[in-house]
Write a protein that holds these residues in place. Structure first.
Motif, PDB file in Angstrom:
ATOM      1  N   ILE A   1      49.195  71.437  46.521  1.00 43.10           N
ATOM      2  CA  ILE A   1      49.410  72.506  47.500  1.00 43.10           C
ATOM      3  C   ILE A   1      49.837  71.924  48.837  1.00 43.10           C
ATOM      4  N   LEU A   2      49.132  70.865  49.268  1.00 41.37           N
ATOM      5  CA  LEU A   2      49.463  70.243  50.543  1.00 41.37           C
ATOM      6  C   LEU A   2      50.859  69.645  50.518  1.00 41.37           C
ATOM      7  N   CYS A   3      51.231  69.031  49.401  1.00 35.09           N
ATOM      8  CA  CYS A   3      52.578  68.469  49.282  1.00 35.09           C
ATOM      9  C   CYS A   3      53.624  69.557  49.420  1.00 35.09           C
ATOM     10  N   GLY A   4      53.370  70.685  48.772  1.00 34.14           N
ATOM     11  CA  GLY A   4      54.313  71.791  48.847  1.00 34.14           C
ATOM     12  C   GLY A   4      54.433  72.327  50.251  1.00 34.14           C
ATOM     13  N   ILE A   5      53.285  72.471  50.936  1.00 40.11           N
ATOM     14  CA  ILE A   5      53.306  72.991  52.300  1.00 40.11           C
ATOM     15  C   ILE A   5      54.008  72.027  53.231  1.00 40.11           C
ATOM     16  N   CYS A   6      53.688  70.731  53.100  1.00 41.63           N
ATOM     17  CA  CYS A   6      54.278  69.734  53.987  1.00 41.63           C
ATOM     18  C   CYS A   6      55.792  69.690  53.863  1.00 41.63           C
ATOM     19  N   ASN A   7      56.299  69.942  52.671  1.00 45.89           N
ATOM     20  CA  ASN A   7      57.730  69.878  52.457  1.00 45.89           C
ATOM     21  C   ASN A   7      58.399  71.236  52.620  1.00 45.89           C
ATOM     22  N   GLY A   8      57.649  72.242  53.041  1.00 49.65           N
ATOM     23  CA  GLY A   8      58.237  73.550  53.281  1.00 49.65           C
ATOM     24  C   GLY A   8      58.712  74.239  52.027  1.00 49.65           C
ATOM     25  N   ALA A   9      58.163  73.882  50.874  1.00 50.36           N
ATOM     26  CA  ALA A   9      58.634  74.440  49.609  1.00 50.36           C
ATOM     27  C   ALA A   9      58.306  75.915  49.523  1.00 50.36           C
ATOM     28  N   PRO A  10      59.223  76.735  48.952  1.00 50.57           N
ATOM     29  CA  PRO A  10      58.948  78.158  48.803  1.00 50.57           C
ATOM     30  C   PRO A  10      57.841  78.418  47.797  1.00 50.57           C
ATOM     31  N   ASN A  11      57.585  77.479  46.907  1.00 51.05           N
ATOM     32  CA  ASN A  11      56.448  77.570  46.005  1.00 51.05           C
ATOM     33  C   ASN A  11      55.949  76.154  45.757  1.00 51.05           C
ATOM     34  N   VAL A  12      54.844  76.038  45.094  1.00 54.57           N
ATOM     35  CA  VAL A  12      54.216  74.733  44.934  1.00 54.57           C
ATOM     36  C   VAL A  12      54.587  74.144  43.586  1.00 54.57           C
ATOM     37  N   CYS A  13      54.893  72.861  43.566  1.00 50.56           N
ATOM     38  CA  CYS A  13      55.194  72.197  42.307  1.00 50.56           C
ATOM     39  C   CYS A  13      54.770  70.738  42.405  1.00 50.56           C
ATOM     40  N   ARG A  14      54.754  70.082  41.274  1.00 47.94           N
ATOM     41  CA  ARG A  14      54.496  68.644  41.236  1.00 47.94           C
ATOM     42  C   ARG A  14      55.713  67.923  41.812  1.00 47.94           C
ATOM     43  N   LEU A  15      55.484  66.921  42.642  1.00 46.10           N
ATOM     44  CA  LEU A  15      56.572  66.182  43.276  1.00 46.10           C
ATOM     45  C   LEU A  15      56.648  64.765  42.716  1.00 46.10           C
ATOM     46  N   PRO A  16      57.834  64.170  42.734  1.00 44.21           N
ATOM     47  CA  PRO A  16      57.977  62.815  42.185  1.00 44.21           C
ATOM     48  C   PRO A  16      57.151  61.800  42.976  1.00 44.21           C
ATOM     49  N   PRO A  17      56.565  60.827  42.300  1.00 43.22           N
ATOM     50  CA  PRO A  17      55.842  59.771  43.022  1.00 43.22           C
ATOM     51  C   PRO A  17      56.796  58.891  43.817  1.00 43.22           C
ATOM     52  N   ARG A  18      58.035  58.791  43.340  1.00 42.61           N
ATOM     53  CA  ARG A  18      59.079  58.046  44.047  1.00 42.61           C
ATOM     54  C   ARG A  18      60.355  58.876  44.027  1.00 42.61           C
ATOM     55  N   TRP A  19      61.015  58.958  45.169  1.00 45.28           N
ATOM     56  CA  TRP A  19      62.237  59.751  45.274  1.00 45.28           C
ATOM     57  C   TRP A  19      63.454  58.877  45.010  1.00 45.28           C
ATOM     58  N   LYS A  20      64.493  59.484  44.469  1.00 44.45           N
ATOM     59  CA  LYS A  20      65.749  58.758  44.272  1.00 44.45           C
ATOM     60  C   LYS A  20      66.312  58.343  45.629  1.00 44.45           C
ATOM     61  N   THR A  21      66.943  57.200  45.661  1.00 43.03           N
ATOM     62  CA  THR A  21      67.579  56.737  46.896  1.00 43.03           C
ATOM     63  C   THR A  21      69.099  56.856  46.824  1.00 43.03           C
ATOM     64  N   ASN A  22      69.630  57.010  45.618  1.00 42.67           N
ATOM     65  CA  ASN A  22      71.079  57.127  45.450  1.00 42.67           C
ATOM     66  C   ASN A  22      71.386  58.398  44.669  1.00 42.67           C
ATOM     67  N   TYR A  23      71.660  59.483  45.388  1.00 43.66           N
ATOM     68  CA  TYR A  23      71.947  60.757  44.728  1.00 43.66           C
ATOM     69  C   TYR A  23      73.231  61.396  45.252  1.00 43.66           C
ATOM     70  N   ASP A  24      74.027  60.615  45.989  1.00 40.04           N
ATOM     71  CA  ASP A  24      75.274  61.164  46.517  1.00 40.04           C
ATOM     72  C   ASP A  24      76.218  61.510  45.365  1.00 40.04           C
ATOM     73  N   PHE A  25      77.168  62.407  45.641  1.00 37.69           N
ATOM     74  CA  PHE A  25      78.080  62.906  44.610  1.00 37.69           C
ATOM     75  C   PHE A  25      79.513  62.775  45.102  1.00 37.69           C
ATOM     76  N   ASP A  26      80.378  62.269  44.242  1.00 36.78           N
ATOM     77  CA  ASP A  26      81.805  62.154  44.549  1.00 36.78           C
ATOM     78  C   ASP A  26      82.570  62.628  43.319  1.00 36.78           C
ATOM     79  N   TYR A  27      83.159  63.824  43.423  1.00 34.06           N
ATOM     80  CA  TYR A  27      83.795  64.411  42.240  1.00 34.06           C
ATOM     81  C   TYR A  27      84.942  63.542  41.720  1.00 34.06           C
ATOM     82  N   SER A  28      85.599  62.793  42.619  1.00 32.72           N
ATOM     83  CA  SER A  28      86.750  61.988  42.200  1.00 32.72           C
ATOM     84  C   SER A  28      86.344  60.853  41.263  1.00 32.72           C
ATOM     85  N   LYS A  29      85.048  60.549  41.232  1.00 32.86           N
ATOM     86  CA  LYS A  29      84.560  59.487  40.348  1.00 32.86           C
ATOM     87  C   LYS A  29      83.941  60.042  39.070  1.00 32.86           C
TER      88      LYS A  29
END
Length: 222
Positions: free
Chosen positions: A9-37
């Motif tokens: 619940i606290l994780c959801g509130i801290c991140n401003g989530a519209p609802n509460v969910c389980r969050l990843p223990p580690r976040w991706k660092t490379n998630y950029d998108f380039d359609y040309s590739k």
């Protein structure tokens, strides 16, 4: 157990989530998108946006149909926490006669801040998905990613969702019964405002169409 619930619940509130969910223990660092590739991507920036299509995915079916090697490394598939989630909000053209004629990849964009990703993760539970949907579809109808994602949140939270688990336990469930259940919960919604795709008895996705003023409108199947 109580500690775990409070933590989520606290994780959801801290991140401003519209609802509460389980969050990843580690976040991706490379998630950029380039359609040309991307092998199967294209750009149609000059196609006019006439309406939007909100695409909702049933997470259990999404995970079920992933190859096991990919499923084992997809966060939303590690637990049974996610149900109906947002895939994206797609800009659509009524003049389009093929998929490739709809607006897509209208401009390139930098990687979104992780704070933005976290803010909307419970709604769209994958960092790469949020980034890709913004660049592929959001850039064709919105000035900023924040405007795009906030619009999705507004539409998604306004939609009254029936008890999907109960409905899908019925092995005779089909798209017509699902449409009826959604219309009963959302009286201003009409059958031709929705497209539901099922693979056998598995719900794959639900598409709901909105005009540029974000009112329900008829969906076009192309």
């Amino acid at each position: 157990m109580i500690f775990v619930i409070l933590f989520l619940i606290l994780c959801g509130i801290c991140n401003g989530a519209p609802n509460v969910c389980r969050l990843p223990p580690r976040w991706k660092t490379n998630y950029d998108f380039d359609y040309s590739k991307q092998q199967h991507e294209w750009a149609t920036p000059n196609s006019k946006t006439d309406y939007y299509m909100l695409v909702l995915s049933w997470s259990p079916s999404f995970c079920k149909h992933l190859p096991s090697t990919k499923r084992n490394h997809t966060f939303q598939c590690q637990y049974d926490d996610f149900g109906l989630v947002v895939h994206g909000l797609w800009a659509q053209s009524r003049r389009a006669r093929t998929l490739r004629q709809h607006p897509r990849n209208c401009r390139n964009s930098e990687a979104l801040p992780l704070t933005t990703i976290k803010r909307h993760f419970c709604m769209m539970p994958d960092e790469s998905l949020i980034q890709a949907e913004w660049e592929k579809h959001g850039t064709c109808g919105f000035r900023t990613a924040e405007e795009y994602l906030n619009t999705i949140e507004k539409l998604f939270t306004a939609l009254k969702i029936p008890d999907m688990q109960q409905l899908l336990r019925d092995k005779r469930m089909d798209q017509y019964k699902l449409k009826k259940a959604f219309i009963e919960k959302n009286p201003s919604l009409r059958s031709n405002n929705m497209i539901i795709y099922m693979k056998g008895t598995d719900l794959i996705d639900i598409k709901i169409c909105y005009d540029l003023k974000l009112k329900y409108t008829n969906c076009q199947r192309k």
